[in-house]
Motif scaffolding. Structure first.
Motif, PDB file in Angstrom:
ATOM      1  N   GLY A 245       0.784  -1.239   0.000  1.00 32.08           N
ATOM      2  CA  GLY A 245       0.000   0.000   0.000  1.00 32.08           C
ATOM      3  C   GLY A 245       0.809   1.279   0.000  1.00 32.08           C
TER       4      GLY A 245
ATOM      5  N   SER B 220       2.264   3.267  -2.450  1.00 33.81           N
ATOM      6  CA  SER B 220       1.848   4.340  -3.368  1.00 33.81           C
ATOM      7  C   SER B 220       0.464   4.863  -3.014  1.00 33.81           C
ATOM      8  CB  SER B 220       1.855   3.828  -4.817  1.00 33.81           C
ATOM      9  OG  SER B 220       3.167   3.529  -5.231  1.00 33.81           O
ATOM     10  N   THR B 221      -0.432   3.960  -2.662  1.00 30.63           N
ATOM     11  CA  THR B 221      -1.791   4.357  -2.303  1.00 30.63           C
ATOM     12  C   THR B 221      -1.783   5.285  -1.098  1.00 30.63           C
ATOM     13  OG1 THR B 221      -2.714   2.292  -3.159  1.00 30.63           O
ATOM     14  CG2 THR B 221      -4.063   3.515  -1.583  1.00 30.63           C
TER      15      THR B 221
ATOM     16  N   ASN C 111       0.065   8.759  -1.710  1.00 28.34           N
ATOM     17  CA  ASN C 111      -0.776   9.702  -2.448  1.00 28.34           C
ATOM     18  C   ASN C 111      -1.943  10.199  -1.614  1.00 28.34           C
ATOM     19  OD1 ASN C 111      -0.062  10.156  -5.504  1.00 28.34           O
ATOM     20  ND2 ASN C 111       0.481   8.029  -5.061  1.00 28.34           N
TER      21      ASN C 111
ATOM     22  N   ILE D  56      -7.071   3.396   5.235  1.00 21.72           N
ATOM     23  CA  ILE D  56      -6.344   4.554   4.700  1.00 21.72           C
ATOM     24  C   ILE D  56      -6.561   5.766   5.603  1.00 21.72           C
ATOM     25  CG2 ILE D  56      -6.207   6.202   2.795  1.00 21.72           C
ATOM     26  CD1 ILE D  56      -4.938   3.651   2.032  1.00 21.72           C
TER      27      ILE D  56
END
Length: 199
Positions: A39, A41-42, A45, A182
């Motif tokens: 996770g 890059s997720t 960003n 997230i």
């Protein structure tokens, strides 16, 4: 390759501190490390977007994106992986010097390389964020189909399968991305930045 000898460091007129003051916050690198599919890059960003919404100057350096340009001459063998991370460390240092918070999303599998990059920064400027996710979960996600290719022998030197991942010894932040959302992860990271008076 011949090294250049006749070069001199040119000191900038505008300092890092000057840039931090005009931005209204300190600068640092958020170094996201973990297996493919954990996770990085997720989350990088998502954090960058939240910082943007708060008016904070930031940028994301993503592993795949960098290999499309700056590091497109590098392979995935151990030596080139080390050079990949060294170059990213130097680029991240420039972003920090410019007064930004830069999120760096790279597997960076070797502990020695991460220690080297940390040494490029002043204390509290390098924030290692270990995305701790079991390989079984990462492989079940397999967003790019890389694990499947690695299992079939189509990719050599694949981290977690045919190449090692060395877990960080003392990361500033550990996020269990197999069960932390997230939103929760963003809160955890921003809380750390506020606690350390970076924001």
């Amino acid at each position: 390759m011949t090294k250049a000898n006749n070069i001199t460091w040119h000191q900038s007129t505008v300092s890092k501190r000057d840039r931090q003051l005009i931005n209204g916050h300190k600068s640092c690198v958020l170094w996201f490390t973990g297996l493919s599919g954990s996770g990085k890059s997720t989350l990088a960003n998502a954090v960058d977007h939240e910082l943007y919404k708060q008016g904070i100057s930031s940028y994301v350096l993503d592993g795949d994106n960098i290999r499309h340009g700056l590091n497109k001459d590098l392979s995935f063998g151990n030596n080139d992986r080390k050079e990949n991370i060294r170059r990213i460390g130097e680029v991240a240092k420039l972003f920090v010097d410019s007064g930004l918070i830069v999120s760096s999303a790279f597997i960076s599998p070797f502990r020695e390389d991460r220690v080297l990059v940390r040494s490029m920064f002043e204390p509290q400027e390098f924030i290692e964020i270990f995305l701790n996710c079991p390989i079984q979960v990462c492989e079940s996600r397999d967003p790019k189909g890389l694990y499947k290719k690695a299992r079939q022998g189509e990719i050599t030197d694949f981290t977690g399968i045919t190449s090692p991942y060395e877990i960080p010894d003392h990361p500033e932040i550990i996020i269990e991305t197999n069960y932390t959302s997230i939103e929760q992860s963003i809160v955890q990271i921003l809380s750390y930045l506020k606690e350390k008076k970076i924001l």
